[in-house]
Write a protein that holds these residues in place. Structure first.
Motif, PDB file in Angstrom:
ATOM      1  N   GLN A  11      83.955  44.966  47.353  1.00 27.85           N
ATOM      2  CA  GLN A  11      83.608  45.618  46.013  1.00 27.85           C
ATOM      3  C   GLN A  11      83.849  46.963  45.697  1.00 27.85           C
ATOM      4  O   GLN A  11      84.065  47.380  44.667  1.00 27.85           O
ATOM      5  CB  GLN A  11      81.913  45.615  46.050  1.00 27.85           C
ATOM      6  N   ILE A  12      84.260  47.751  46.718  1.00 26.08           N
ATOM      7  CA  ILE A  12      84.660  49.128  46.666  1.00 26.08           C
ATOM      8  C   ILE A  12      86.155  49.053  45.802  1.00 26.08           C
ATOM      9  O   ILE A  12      86.491  49.712  45.130  1.00 26.08           O
ATOM     10  CB  ILE A  12      84.479  49.897  47.834  1.00 26.08           C
ATOM     11  N   ALA A  13      86.880  48.053  46.648  1.00 32.39           N
ATOM     12  CA  ALA A  13      88.327  47.905  46.082  1.00 32.39           C
ATOM     13  C   ALA A  13      88.344  47.437  44.453  1.00 32.39           C
ATOM     14  O   ALA A  13      89.068  47.800  43.770  1.00 32.39           O
ATOM     15  CB  ALA A  13      89.003  47.043  46.892  1.00 32.39           C
ATOM     16  N   GLY A  14      87.319  46.547  44.122  1.00 35.58           N
ATOM     17  CA  GLY A  14      87.084  46.027  42.888  1.00 35.58           C
ATOM     18  C   GLY A  14      86.766  47.118  41.627  1.00 35.58           C
ATOM     19  O   GLY A  14      87.311  47.425  40.905  1.00 35.58           O
ATOM     20  N   ARG A  15      85.832  47.839  42.258  1.00 30.52           N
ATOM     21  CA  ARG A  15      85.464  48.985  41.405  1.00 30.52           C
ATOM     22  C   ARG A  15      86.281  50.109  41.001  1.00 30.52           C
ATOM     23  O   ARG A  15      86.576  50.408  40.037  1.00 30.52           O
ATOM     24  CB  ARG A  15      83.967  49.512  41.709  1.00 30.52           C
ATOM     25  N   PHE A  16      87.054  50.553  42.123  1.00 27.08           N
ATOM     26  CA  PHE A  16      88.188  51.393  41.882  1.00 27.08           C
ATOM     27  C   PHE A  16      89.465  51.071  41.201  1.00 27.08           C
ATOM     28  O   PHE A  16      90.366  51.579  41.190  1.00 27.08           O
ATOM     29  CB  PHE A  16      88.509  52.139  42.982  1.00 27.08           C
ATOM     30  N   SER A  17      89.687  49.607  40.880  1.00 24.64           N
ATOM     31  CA  SER A  17      90.778  48.931  40.168  1.00 24.64           C
ATOM     32  C   SER A  17      90.496  48.605  38.895  1.00 24.64           C
ATOM     33  O   SER A  17      91.409  48.231  38.330  1.00 24.64           O
ATOM     34  CB  SER A  17      91.270  47.810  41.065  1.00 24.64           C
ATOM     35  N   MET A  18      89.422  48.847  38.298  1.00 22.41           N
ATOM     36  CA  MET A  18      88.974  48.305  36.979  1.00 22.41           C
ATOM     37  C   MET A  18      89.577  49.418  35.990  1.00 22.41           C
ATOM     38  O   MET A  18      89.813  50.174  35.913  1.00 22.41           O
ATOM     39  CB  MET A  18      87.367  48.597  36.874  1.00 22.41           C
ATOM     40  N   LYS A  19      90.123  48.583  34.799  1.00 23.49           N
ATOM     41  CA  LYS A  19      90.525  49.419  33.806  1.00 23.49           C
ATOM     42  C   LYS A  19      89.327  49.796  33.060  1.00 23.49           C
ATOM     43  O   LYS A  19      88.048  49.281  32.967  1.00 23.49           O
ATOM     44  CB  LYS A  19      91.434  48.444  32.955  1.00 23.49           C
ATOM     45  N   ASN A  20      89.670  50.934  32.382  1.00 22.83           N
ATOM     46  CA  ASN A  20      88.505  51.468  31.437  1.00 22.83           C
ATOM     47  C   ASN A  20      87.370  51.590  32.019  1.00 22.83           C
ATOM     48  O   ASN A  20      86.234  51.344  31.397  1.00 22.83           O
ATOM     49  CB  ASN A  20      88.374  50.729  30.190  1.00 22.83           C
ATOM     50  N   ARG A  21      87.231  52.337  33.138  1.00 25.33           N
ATOM     51  CA  ARG A  21      85.794  52.254  34.114  1.00 25.33           C
ATOM     52  C   ARG A  21      85.370  53.463  33.877  1.00 25.33           C
ATOM     53  O   ARG A  21      85.835  54.337  33.021  1.00 25.33           O
ATOM     54  CB  ARG A  21      86.331  51.995  35.458  1.00 25.33           C
ATOM     55  N   SER A  39      82.959  57.070  34.825  1.00 34.91           N
ATOM     56  CA  SER A  39      83.469  58.001  35.527  1.00 34.91           C
ATOM     57  C   SER A  39      83.748  57.748  37.070  1.00 34.91           C
ATOM     58  O   SER A  39      82.801  57.337  37.638  1.00 34.91           O
ATOM     59  CB  SER A  39      82.340  59.219  35.318  1.00 34.91           C
ATOM     60  N   ASP A  40      84.461  58.510  37.657  1.00 32.85           N
ATOM     61  CA  ASP A  40      84.468  58.195  39.164  1.00 32.85           C
ATOM     62  C   ASP A  40      83.424  58.859  40.010  1.00 32.85           C
ATOM     63  O   ASP A  40      83.011  58.342  41.006  1.00 32.85           O
ATOM     64  CB  ASP A  40      85.919  58.974  39.526  1.00 32.85           C
ATOM     65  N   ARG A  41      83.073  59.741  39.462  1.00 36.51           N
ATOM     66  CA  ARG A  41      81.689  60.549  39.998  1.00 36.51           C
ATOM     67  C   ARG A  41      80.476  59.434  40.158  1.00 36.51           C
ATOM     68  O   ARG A  41      79.918  59.484  41.065  1.00 36.51           O
ATOM     69  CB  ARG A  41      81.018  61.753  39.151  1.00 36.51           C
ATOM     70  N   LEU A  42      80.507  58.623  39.103  1.00 31.79           N
ATOM     71  CA  LEU A  42      79.294  57.460  39.392  1.00 31.79           C
ATOM     72  C   LEU A  42      79.677  56.436  40.310  1.00 31.79           C
ATOM     73  O   LEU A  42      79.102  55.942  40.857  1.00 31.79           O
ATOM     74  CB  LEU A  42      79.152  57.004  37.938  1.00 31.79           C
ATOM     75  N   LEU A  43      80.990  56.146  40.547  1.00 31.70           N
ATOM     76  CA  LEU A  43      81.300  55.217  41.170  1.00 31.70           C
ATOM     77  C   LEU A  43      81.397  55.541  42.617  1.00 31.70           C
ATOM     78  O   LEU A  43      81.020  54.648  43.604  1.00 31.70           O
ATOM     79  CB  LEU A  43      83.017  54.764  40.893  1.00 31.70           C
ATOM     80  N   PHE A  44      81.303  56.934  42.927  1.00 31.48           N
ATOM     81  CA  PHE A  44      81.213  57.051  44.414  1.00 31.48           C
ATOM     82  C   PHE A  44      79.881  57.610  44.660  1.00 31.48           C
ATOM     83  O   PHE A  44      79.666  57.560  45.895  1.00 31.48           O
ATOM     84  CB  PHE A  44      81.853  58.659  44.452  1.00 31.48           C
ATOM     85  N   GLN A  45      78.975  57.386  43.837  1.00 28.83           N
ATOM     86  CA  GLN A  45      77.621  57.974  43.816  1.00 28.83           C
ATOM     87  C   GLN A  45      76.820  57.204  45.146  1.00 28.83           C
ATOM     88  O   GLN A  45      76.205  57.894  45.794  1.00 28.83           O
ATOM     89  CB  GLN A  45      76.826  57.615  42.762  1.00 28.83           C
ATOM     90  N   ASP A  46      76.999  56.061  45.232  1.00 29.52           N
ATOM     91  CA  ASP A  46      76.160  55.123  46.390  1.00 29.52           C
ATOM     92  C   ASP A  46      77.004  54.831  47.380  1.00 29.52           C
ATOM     93  O   ASP A  46      76.695  54.069  48.193  1.00 29.52           O
ATOM     94  CB  ASP A  46      75.700  53.811  45.684  1.00 29.52           C
TER      95      ASP A  46
END
Length: 199
Positions: free
Chosen positions: A115-125, A127-134
């Protein structure tokens, strides 16, 4: 031919209009984008999260945010000195950042981190700050970049050279630190356009 009520029946002509298949446009050397992509998709690859922290805009100003990118084009280059290489899409956020920030990090993903791989490969995602949050992580002491605590291995790197290669930039870096947070977990792999688990 007559129908049941004496009307003249007109035979139906099947619709023979065919939509032509798009013909791949080959490069001057003869291979098309689709052919090249299909061939290279058969090469299984490991999956990594590349991370870096934006440097301050001014000498004493606040630092920017953490940035992450999923990568499958990552490899070791040399043992002495310890060098690695990552391929970045030209003009991507990570490419632009690593042009000014020489320090960055790699987390080699375990299969439980798909799921980490998927979330950081999304287009138009978002803020990265929110992706790292949890995500459980620590901050690298040398690079300042985020390192995933559940990764198979983590590396902190310093860029040695950048090489323009078609529509990508090849970044060669010296490995400064290496840890094995979760070394015995199965690896996450990428094959034929999908993330895979080893049987």
């Amino acid at each position: 031919m007559c129908g049941a009520r004496g009307e003249t029946s007109v035979p139906r002509v099947p619709n023979t209009t065919l939509v032509p298949k798009p013909v791949p446009t080959p490069h001057p050397e003869g291979v098309s984008n689709d052919e090249f992509r299909a061939a290279m998709s058969r090469l299984a690859a490991g999956v990594c999260l590349i991370t870096a922290h934006e440097p301050p805009l001014t000498g004493d100003g606040p630092r920017g945010e953490d940035v992450g990118m999923t990568a499958t084009a990552f490899m070791s280059v040399s043992l002495d000195p310890p060098l690695v290489l990552v391929s970045l899409r030209e003009g991507s956020r990570m490419d632009d950042l690593l042009e000014e920030q020489p320090l960055w990090a790699v987390s080699v993903l375990a299969d439980s981190q798909v799921q980490i791989a998927g979330r950081f490969s999304m287009k138009n995602r978002i803020s990265d700050r929110l992706l790292f949050q949890d995500l459980p992580h620590v901050r690298g002491e040398v690079s300042g970049a985020l390192l995933l605590t559940g990764a198979l291995a983590t590396l902190e790197c310093r860029t040695e050279s950048r090489v323009a290669a078609g529509d990508h930039t090849l970044v060669v870096a010296r490995v400064l630190t290496s840890t094995l947070p979760n070394p015995d977990a199965p690896p996450l792999t990428y094959f034929r356009g999908r993330y895979r688990h080893l049987a």
